[in-house]
Design a protein around this motif. Structure first.
Motif, PDB file in Angstrom:
ATOM      1  N   ASN A 237       0.835  -1.205   0.000  1.00 50.17           N
ATOM      2  CA  ASN A 237       0.000   0.000   0.000  1.00 50.17           C
ATOM      3  C   ASN A 237       0.873   1.260   0.000  1.00 50.17           C
ATOM      4  OD1 ASN A 237      -2.381  -1.451   0.018  1.00 50.17           O
ATOM      5  ND2 ASN A 237      -2.646  -1.347   2.236  1.00 50.17           N
ATOM      6  N   LYS A 238       1.920   1.252   0.822  1.00 50.78           N
ATOM      7  CA  LYS A 238       2.838   2.394   0.874  1.00 50.78           C
ATOM      8  C   LYS A 238       3.595   2.525  -0.433  1.00 50.78           C
ATOM      9  CE  LYS A 238       4.920   5.764   3.026  1.00 50.78           C
ATOM     10  NZ  LYS A 238       4.192   6.994   3.429  1.00 50.78           N
ATOM     11  N   ALA A 239       3.959   1.382  -1.023  1.00 52.41           N
ATOM     12  CA  ALA A 239       4.673   1.408  -2.302  1.00 52.41           C
ATOM     13  C   ALA A 239       3.823   2.084  -3.372  1.00 52.41           C
ATOM     14  CB  ALA A 239       5.027  -0.014  -2.738  1.00 52.41           C
ATOM     15  N   GLN A 240       2.534   1.823  -3.389  1.00 56.84           N
ATOM     16  CA  GLN A 240       1.647   2.455  -4.364  1.00 56.84           C
ATOM     17  C   GLN A 240       1.672   3.981  -4.205  1.00 56.84           C
ATOM     18  OE1 GLN A 240      -1.652  -0.536  -3.288  1.00 56.84           O
ATOM     19  NE2 GLN A 240      -2.211   0.071  -5.360  1.00 56.84           N
ATOM     20  N   GLU A 241       1.628   4.442  -2.959  1.00 56.84           N
ATOM     21  CA  GLU A 241       1.670   5.885  -2.699  1.00 56.84           C
ATOM     22  C   GLU A 241       2.971   6.502  -3.212  1.00 56.84           C
ATOM     23  OE1 GLU A 241       1.059   6.803   1.388  1.00 56.84           O
ATOM     24  OE2 GLU A 241      -0.699   5.498   1.592  1.00 56.84           O
ATOM     25  N   LYS A 245       3.784   9.258  -6.324  1.00 56.46           N
ATOM     26  CA  LYS A 245       4.451  10.534  -6.029  1.00 56.46           C
ATOM     27  C   LYS A 245       5.735  10.723  -6.829  1.00 56.46           C
ATOM     28  CE  LYS A 245       2.599  10.991  -1.345  1.00 56.46           C
ATOM     29  NZ  LYS A 245       2.928  10.990   0.101  1.00 56.46           N
ATOM     30  N   GLY A 246       6.151   9.688  -7.588  1.00 55.05           N
ATOM     31  CA  GLY A 246       7.310   9.837  -8.451  1.00 55.05           C
ATOM     32  C   GLY A 246       8.554   9.080  -8.060  1.00 55.05           C
ATOM     33  N   SER A 247       8.522   8.336  -6.972  1.00 51.36           N
ATOM     34  CA  SER A 247       9.692   7.541  -6.591  1.00 51.36           C
ATOM     35  C   SER A 247       9.898   6.406  -7.595  1.00 51.36           C
ATOM     36  CB  SER A 247       9.512   6.947  -5.187  1.00 51.36           C
ATOM     37  OG  SER A 247       9.397   7.962  -4.221  1.00 51.36           O
ATOM     38  N   SER A 248      11.158   6.051  -7.831  1.00 54.60           N
ATOM     39  CA  SER A 248      11.455   4.949  -8.741  1.00 54.60           C
ATOM     40  C   SER A 248      11.205   3.616  -8.049  1.00 54.60           C
ATOM     41  CB  SER A 248      12.916   5.018  -9.183  1.00 54.60           C
ATOM     42  OG  SER A 248      13.778   4.714  -8.099  1.00 54.60           O
ATOM     43  N   VAL A 249      11.078   2.554  -8.836  1.00 51.45           N
ATOM     44  CA  VAL A 249      10.865   1.216  -8.279  1.00 51.45           C
ATOM     45  C   VAL A 249      12.033   0.846  -7.367  1.00 51.45           C
ATOM     46  CG1 VAL A 249      10.559  -1.239  -8.811  1.00 51.45           C
ATOM     47  CG2 VAL A 249       9.489   0.508 -10.271  1.00 51.45           C
ATOM     48  N   HIS A 250      13.234   1.173  -7.791  1.00 50.00           N
ATOM     49  CA  HIS A 250      14.426   0.878  -6.979  1.00 50.00           C
ATOM     50  C   HIS A 250      14.361   1.608  -5.647  1.00 50.00           C
ATOM     51  CE1 HIS A 250      18.604   0.180  -5.897  1.00 50.00           C
ATOM     52  NE2 HIS A 250      18.715   1.483  -5.671  1.00 50.00           N
ATOM     53  N   GLU A 251      14.000   2.876  -5.652  1.00 51.82           N
ATOM     54  CA  GLU A 251      13.911   3.662  -4.423  1.00 51.82           C
ATOM     55  C   GLU A 251      12.840   3.112  -3.481  1.00 51.82           C
ATOM     56  OE1 GLU A 251      15.209   8.075  -6.158  1.00 51.82           O
ATOM     57  OE2 GLU A 251      13.093   7.421  -6.214  1.00 51.82           O
ATOM     58  N   VAL A 252      11.709   2.725  -4.040  1.00 50.02           N
ATOM     59  CA  VAL A 252      10.617   2.190  -3.226  1.00 50.02           C
ATOM     60  C   VAL A 252      11.026   0.873  -2.575  1.00 50.02           C
ATOM     61  CG1 VAL A 252       8.281   1.238  -3.305  1.00 50.02           C
ATOM     62  CG2 VAL A 252       8.816   3.344  -4.536  1.00 50.02           C
ATOM     63  N   ALA A 253      11.649   0.001  -3.351  1.00 47.72           N
ATOM     64  CA  ALA A 253      12.086  -1.292  -2.812  1.00 47.72           C
ATOM     65  C   ALA A 253      13.054  -1.094  -1.658  1.00 47.72           C
ATOM     66  CB  ALA A 253      12.728  -2.134  -3.914  1.00 47.72           C
ATOM     67  N   ASP A 260      15.256  -6.570  -2.814  1.00 46.59           N
ATOM     68  CA  ASP A 260      15.629  -6.011  -4.111  1.00 46.59           C
ATOM     69  C   ASP A 260      14.351  -5.713  -4.897  1.00 46.59           C
ATOM     70  OD1 ASP A 260      14.737  -8.506  -5.084  1.00 46.59           O
ATOM     71  OD2 ASP A 260      16.770  -9.332  -5.012  1.00 46.59           O
ATOM     72  N   GLN A 261      14.500  -5.223  -6.128  1.00 44.60           N
ATOM     73  CA  GLN A 261      13.339  -4.876  -6.943  1.00 44.60           C
ATOM     74  C   GLN A 261      12.470  -6.089  -7.270  1.00 44.60           C
ATOM     75  OE1 GLN A 261      13.877  -1.964 -10.214  1.00 44.60           O
ATOM     76  NE2 GLN A 261      16.017  -1.848  -9.571  1.00 44.60           N
ATOM     77  N   SER A 262      13.108  -7.236  -7.487  1.00 38.08           N
ATOM     78  CA  SER A 262      12.335  -8.434  -7.840  1.00 38.08           C
ATOM     79  C   SER A 262      11.473  -8.886  -6.665  1.00 38.08           C
ATOM     80  CB  SER A 262      13.275  -9.557  -8.280  1.00 38.08           C
ATOM     81  OG  SER A 262      14.130  -9.959  -7.228  1.00 38.08           O
ATOM     82  N   HIS A 263      11.969  -8.683  -5.455  1.00 42.68           N
ATOM     83  CA  HIS A 263      11.201  -9.024  -4.250  1.00 42.68           C
ATOM     84  C   HIS A 263       9.939  -8.162  -4.196  1.00 42.68           C
ATOM     85  CE1 HIS A 263      11.280  -9.563   0.427  1.00 42.68           C
ATOM     86  NE2 HIS A 263      10.305 -10.221  -0.145  1.00 42.68           N
ATOM     87  N   LEU A 264      10.095  -6.862  -4.405  1.00 42.28           N
ATOM     88  CA  LEU A 264       8.944  -5.950  -4.467  1.00 42.28           C
ATOM     89  C   LEU A 264       8.015  -6.337  -5.619  1.00 42.28           C
ATOM     90  CD1 LEU A 264       7.344  -3.333  -3.876  1.00 42.28           C
ATOM     91  CD2 LEU A 264       9.021  -2.119  -5.291  1.00 42.28           C
ATOM     92  N   HIS A 265       8.583  -6.616  -6.770  1.00 41.44           N
ATOM     93  CA  HIS A 265       7.816  -6.942  -7.975  1.00 41.44           C
ATOM     94  C   HIS A 265       6.882  -8.126  -7.728  1.00 41.44           C
ATOM     95  CE1 HIS A 265       7.069  -8.756 -11.919  1.00 41.44           C
ATOM     96  NE2 HIS A 265       7.307  -7.569 -12.455  1.00 41.44           N
TER      97      HIS A 265
END
Length: 284
Positions: A237-241, A245-253, A260-265
């Motif tokens: 839910n926080k990742a969606q926010e 707002k413009g954060s990159s996938v890497h930054e969010v992860a 890592d990004q794949s874990h978030l993905h």
């Protein structure tokens, strides 16, 4: 034992349980004069294998079949010799953890005494097998569930072993019936305050003023989700926010404690139904 495990929890630094999977181990002898931890061995060889085994109070020869479980207590002697290639899962469970769980459940183990599960050869127990399988799947998925998931499974395993095989197995635990609103609020506030960190089951239990051994059941009854499931959902839910707002996938992860990004993905697609990048594109 010169053969090596095909998978091991050592790379993830699990402290309360060590899990390893072995396949096609050549015929040989394995001997441990005094086990440092409680030991669970689950046979997974497709075909029966002839084995000769010794333990404190046991000596015998027989056939190990797929699904058979050997359970030994910490401090026991363990010896096994086998005649054909052998596959198995091995779990070493911390005595400090089982003693702690017994104390949390108010099981009368006696002052200064340690938990003893006895010695069980070629045991059948679907619950042990299932929980070991869940732990093994998490290893093979690169620790996708995280520390909280492992903590929850290990507590569940410990509670099952204590009640079915422990010295206090004939006694019922003093169980709180539910989390009161104040306790639940304490747990939820802690989770949201430390959402980006590697939260442990003990941390949430302390915030709720309940033992970690009871927390998993009570939390799920109150929220409909196990603690680790709730934490993952809130992180997504926080990742969606953050993505909107413009954060990159890497930054969010990185900011939400994903490895890592794949874990978030993987979690994002499972919960939201689309990948993080597809989600971002939907807002453009």
């Amino acid at each position: 034992m010169p053969d090596y495990p095909v998978v091991s929890s050592d790379v993830f630094g699990w402290s309360e349980v060590k899990l390893s999977g072995w396949e096609g181990v050549s015929p040989q002898e394995a001997f441990e004069p005094a086990l440092a931890s409680h030991l669970i061995v689950i046979h997974t060889t497709p075909q029966p294998v002839r084995v000769f085994e010794r333990a404190d109070g046991y000596r015998g020869e027989g056939t190990a079949k797929q699904g058979d479980i050997n359970l030994f207590s910490a401090g026991d002697m363990s010896y096994c010799r086998w005649d054909g290639a052998l596959s198995f899962q091995r779990l070493d469970l911390s005595p400090a953890l089982t003693d702690k769980v017994a104390a949390e459940l108010e099981l009368p183990i006696g002052s200064g005494s340690a938990i003893d599960f006895g010695r069980h050869i070629r045991l059948q127990d679907d619950r042990i097998t299932q929980m070991a399988q869940w732990l093994l799947e998490d290893l093979r998925n690169g620790g996708l569930g995280g520390k909280l998931y492992v903590d929850s499974l290990v507590r569940m395993l410990s509670v099952h072993l204590l009640h079915r095989y422990g010295t206090a197995s004939g006694h019922r635990e003093a169980v709180p019936h539910r989390l009161v609103r104040k306790q639940l609020d304490g747990a939820l506030q802690y989770i949201h305050a430390y959402l980006e960190q590697d939260i442990s089951l003990d941390d949430i239990a302390a915030a709720a003023h309940v033992s970690s051994s009871h927390l998993v059941r009570l939390f799920k009854e109150a929220t409909g989700l196990a603690p680790h499931q709730y934490v993952i959902r809130e992180r997504i839910n926080k990742a969606q926010e953050l993505l909107v707002k413009g954060s990159s996938v890497h930054e969010v992860a990185a900011s939400l404690g994903f490895s890592d990004q794949s874990h978030l993905h993987r979690h994002f697609k499972r919960i939201v139904g689309v990948t993080p990048r597809e989600y971002i594109q939907s807002f453009r």
